[in-house]
Design a protein around this motif. Structure first.
Motif, PDB file in Angstrom:
ATOM      1  N   GLN A   1       3.514   5.997  -5.620  1.00  0.00           N
ATOM      2  CA  GLN A   1       3.402   6.178  -6.997  1.00  0.00           C
ATOM      3  C   GLN A   1       2.266   6.837  -7.401  1.00  0.00           C
ATOM      4  O   GLN A   1       2.726   7.754  -8.309  1.00  0.00           O
ATOM      5  CB  GLN A   1       3.234   4.663  -7.633  1.00  0.00           C
ATOM      6  CG  GLN A   1       4.552   3.717  -7.391  1.00  0.00           C
ATOM      7  CD  GLN A   1       4.271   2.435  -8.178  1.00  0.00           C
ATOM      8  OE1 GLN A   1       3.265   1.808  -8.484  1.00  0.00           O
ATOM      9  NE2 GLN A   1       5.241   1.925  -8.487  1.00  0.00           N
ATOM     10  N   HIS A   2       1.260   7.057  -6.657  1.00  0.00           N
ATOM     11  CA  HIS A   2       0.409   7.982  -6.885  1.00  0.00           C
ATOM     12  C   HIS A   2       0.768   9.546  -7.151  1.00  0.00           C
ATOM     13  O   HIS A   2       0.396  10.193  -8.031  1.00  0.00           O
ATOM     14  CB  HIS A   2      -0.789   8.024  -6.162  1.00  0.00           C
ATOM     15  CG  HIS A   2      -1.634   6.817  -6.014  1.00  0.00           C
ATOM     16  ND1 HIS A   2      -2.047   6.088  -4.784  1.00  0.00           N
ATOM     17  CD2 HIS A   2      -2.110   6.027  -7.026  1.00  0.00           C
ATOM     18  CE1 HIS A   2      -2.687   4.904  -5.061  1.00  0.00           C
ATOM     19  NE2 HIS A   2      -2.789   5.025  -6.377  1.00  0.00           N
TER      20      HIS A   2
ATOM     21  N   ARG B   1       0.759  -1.189   0.013  1.00  0.00           N
ATOM     22  CA  ARG B   1      -0.037  -0.097   0.089  1.00  0.00           C
ATOM     23  C   ARG B   1       0.923   1.086   0.079  1.00  0.00           C
ATOM     24  O   ARG B   1       0.492   2.182  -0.588  1.00  0.00           O
ATOM     25  CB  ARG B   1      -0.919   0.057   1.187  1.00  0.00           C
ATOM     26  CG  ARG B   1      -1.819   1.258   1.424  1.00  0.00           C
ATOM     27  CD  ARG B   1      -2.906   1.499   0.588  1.00  0.00           C
ATOM     28  NE  ARG B   1      -3.775   2.523   0.977  1.00  0.00           N
ATOM     29  CZ  ARG B   1      -4.886   2.367   1.889  1.00  0.00           C
ATOM     30  NH1 ARG B   1      -5.105   1.329   2.524  1.00  0.00           N
ATOM     31  NH2 ARG B   1      -5.546   3.274   2.241  1.00  0.00           N
TER      32      ARG B   1
ATOM     33  N   SER C   1      -0.243  -3.879  -8.335  1.00  0.00           N
ATOM     34  CA  SER C   1      -1.513  -4.373  -8.111  1.00  0.00           C
ATOM     35  C   SER C   1      -2.243  -5.539  -8.725  1.00  0.00           C
ATOM     36  O   SER C   1      -2.875  -6.277  -7.791  1.00  0.00           O
ATOM     37  CB  SER C   1      -2.527  -3.161  -8.661  1.00  0.00           C
ATOM     38  OG  SER C   1      -2.412  -1.902  -7.940  1.00  0.00           O
TER      39      SER C   1
ATOM     40  N   HIS D   1       2.923   0.372 -11.486  1.00  0.00           N
ATOM     41  CA  HIS D   1       1.642   0.547 -10.633  1.00  0.00           C
ATOM     42  C   HIS D   1       0.652  -0.672 -10.921  1.00  0.00           C
ATOM     43  O   HIS D   1       0.276  -1.189 -10.008  1.00  0.00           O
ATOM     44  CB  HIS D   1       0.941   1.992 -10.915  1.00  0.00           C
ATOM     45  CG  HIS D   1      -0.067   2.285  -9.930  1.00  0.00           C
ATOM     46  ND1 HIS D   1       0.422   2.778  -8.391  1.00  0.00           N
ATOM     47  CD2 HIS D   1      -1.210   2.290  -9.773  1.00  0.00           C
ATOM     48  CE1 HIS D   1      -0.631   2.958  -8.019  1.00  0.00           C
ATOM     49  NE2 HIS D   1      -1.637   2.788  -8.603  1.00  0.00           N
TER      50      HIS D   1
ATOM     51  N   GLU E   1       3.855   1.781  -1.171  1.00  0.00           N
ATOM     52  CA  GLU E   1       4.495   1.845  -2.321  1.00  0.00           C
ATOM     53  C   GLU E   1       3.764   2.384  -3.489  1.00  0.00           C
ATOM     54  O   GLU E   1       4.081   3.308  -4.075  1.00  0.00           O
ATOM     55  CB  GLU E   1       5.091   0.440  -2.815  1.00  0.00           C
ATOM     56  CG  GLU E   1       5.907   0.185  -4.170  1.00  0.00           C
ATOM     57  CD  GLU E   1       6.507  -1.095  -4.464  1.00  0.00           C
ATOM     58  OE1 GLU E   1       7.207  -0.938  -5.558  1.00  0.00           O
ATOM     59  OE2 GLU E   1       5.983  -2.004  -3.892  1.00  0.00           O
ATOM     60  N   LEU E   2       2.401   1.862  -3.484  1.00  0.00           N
ATOM     61  CA  LEU E   2       1.387   2.247  -4.233  1.00  0.00           C
ATOM     62  C   LEU E   2       1.164   3.841  -4.159  1.00  0.00           C
ATOM     63  O   LEU E   2       0.832   4.350  -4.901  1.00  0.00           O
ATOM     64  CB  LEU E   2       0.210   1.460  -4.477  1.00  0.00           C
ATOM     65  CG  LEU E   2       0.446  -0.001  -4.941  1.00  0.00           C
ATOM     66  CD1 LEU E   2      -0.881  -0.734  -4.751  1.00  0.00           C
ATOM     67  CD2 LEU E   2       0.637  -0.017  -6.549  1.00  0.00           C
TER      68      LEU E   2
END
Length: 219
Positions: free
Chosen positions: A181-182, A175, A208, A204, A177-178
Motif C-alpha cells: 500500500q505504501h 506487513r 494498522s 491503510h 499488505e501494508l
C-alpha cells in the motif's frame, strides 16, 4: 548563564531518548517512573530530566501525578479508536492538500522516501531503522499540506498510535499488505488521484488499527 544552553540541550536529548523508549514500549503501560532510575539510565541531572518529563506529559506520552511523579499512560480500546479515527480525518485532509500543492521537489522526495522504505522491506533491516524510514515516508507524503499545525497534530497522533502498534504482537502477512500500500499511495499521489489516495489511506490506517488492537487486553 552559560549553564542554561547546556541544560536545554540535555533536556532535549533526554526528551527524544525517553520519547523513543516510551513509543517502543520500554516501559509498561501504567508503570510509574522512578526518577533516580531514569537519571542513572539516561545519565542526566534532575533539572533537565524534570523538564523532559514535563514536556512529555504535555505531549501526552506521560501522565503527571500531583506530587507523585510520572506514570506511563494505560491503554484502552476507546483511546485507540479515537486516535485512529483522528488519524483518518487529519491525514486525509493533509493528503488532499499535499496533492493540491505538492510540486516537483515533493514528488522527488516522495519517490526517494518510498524507495528507501521498499529497500528496507526487501532486505534484512533493523526494526528501529525500518521504523524511522516508515515515519519519514508518511511525513513526506503529507509534507506540502501547507499547515504546520496540522502536521504537528498528525505527528503527535502517530506517536500515540505507534505506542499501541509496537506493543501489539505481529500479525503474519499484514506487513506485506501494508508495504504494498505504501507504493500504491505514491502512485496515486503522483497521479493526483485525491479520491483514490484518500480511500487507500483510510484502508491503510484501518489495517494498522486492527493490528494495534492486539495491545489492548480483551479488545
Amino acid at each position: 548563564m552559560r549553564d542554561k544552553p547546556e541544560s536545554a540541550t540535555a533536556a532535549s536529548t533526554v526528551f527524544e531518548s525517553l520519547r523513543r523508549d516510551l513509543i517502543n514500549g520500554r516501559f509498561a503501560a501504567g508503570e510509574k517512573l522512578a526518577i533516580n532510575t531514569l537519571k542513572a539510565h539516561y545519565r542526566v541531572g534532575l533539572s533537565p530530566l524534570r523538564e523532559a518529563l514535563n514536556r512529555l506529559a504535555a505531549y501526552g506520552l506521560l501522565q503527571q501525578e500531583n506530587q507523585r511523579g510520572f506514570r506511563v499512560p494505560g491503554v484502552s480500546r476507546a483511546e485507540l479508536d479515537d486516535i485512529a479515527g483522528m488519524r483518518r480525518e487529519l491525514e486525509g485532509m493533509a493528503l488532499t492538500r499535499a496533492m493540491q500543492h505538492g510540486d516537483a521537489q515533493w514528488e522527488s522526495e516522495l519517490l526517494a522516501a518510498a524507495h528507501r522504505l521498499k529497500r528496507a522491506d526487501e532486505q534484512p533491516t533493523p526494526l528501529e531503522e525500518w521504523e524511522l524510514l516508515h515515519t519519514r515516508f508518511h511525513r513526506t507524503l503529507v509534507a506540502p499540506c501547507g499547515s504546520p499545525w496540522l502536521l504537528r497534530f498528525i505527528e503527535q497522533l502517530h506517536d500515540q498510535f505507534d505506542r499501541y502498534r509496537r506493543m501489539a504482537p505481529a500479525v503474519p502477512g499484514v506487513r506485506a499488505e501494508l508495504d504494498a500500500q505504501h507504493q500504491e499511495l505514491v502512485s496515486l499521489a503522483l497521479a493526483r488521484d485525491i479520491e483514490g489516495a484518500r480511500a487507500l489511506l483510510q484502508s491503510h490506517i484501518r489495517i494498522s488499527h486492527d493490528v494495534a488492537l492486539g495491545a489492548v487486553p480483551d479488545a
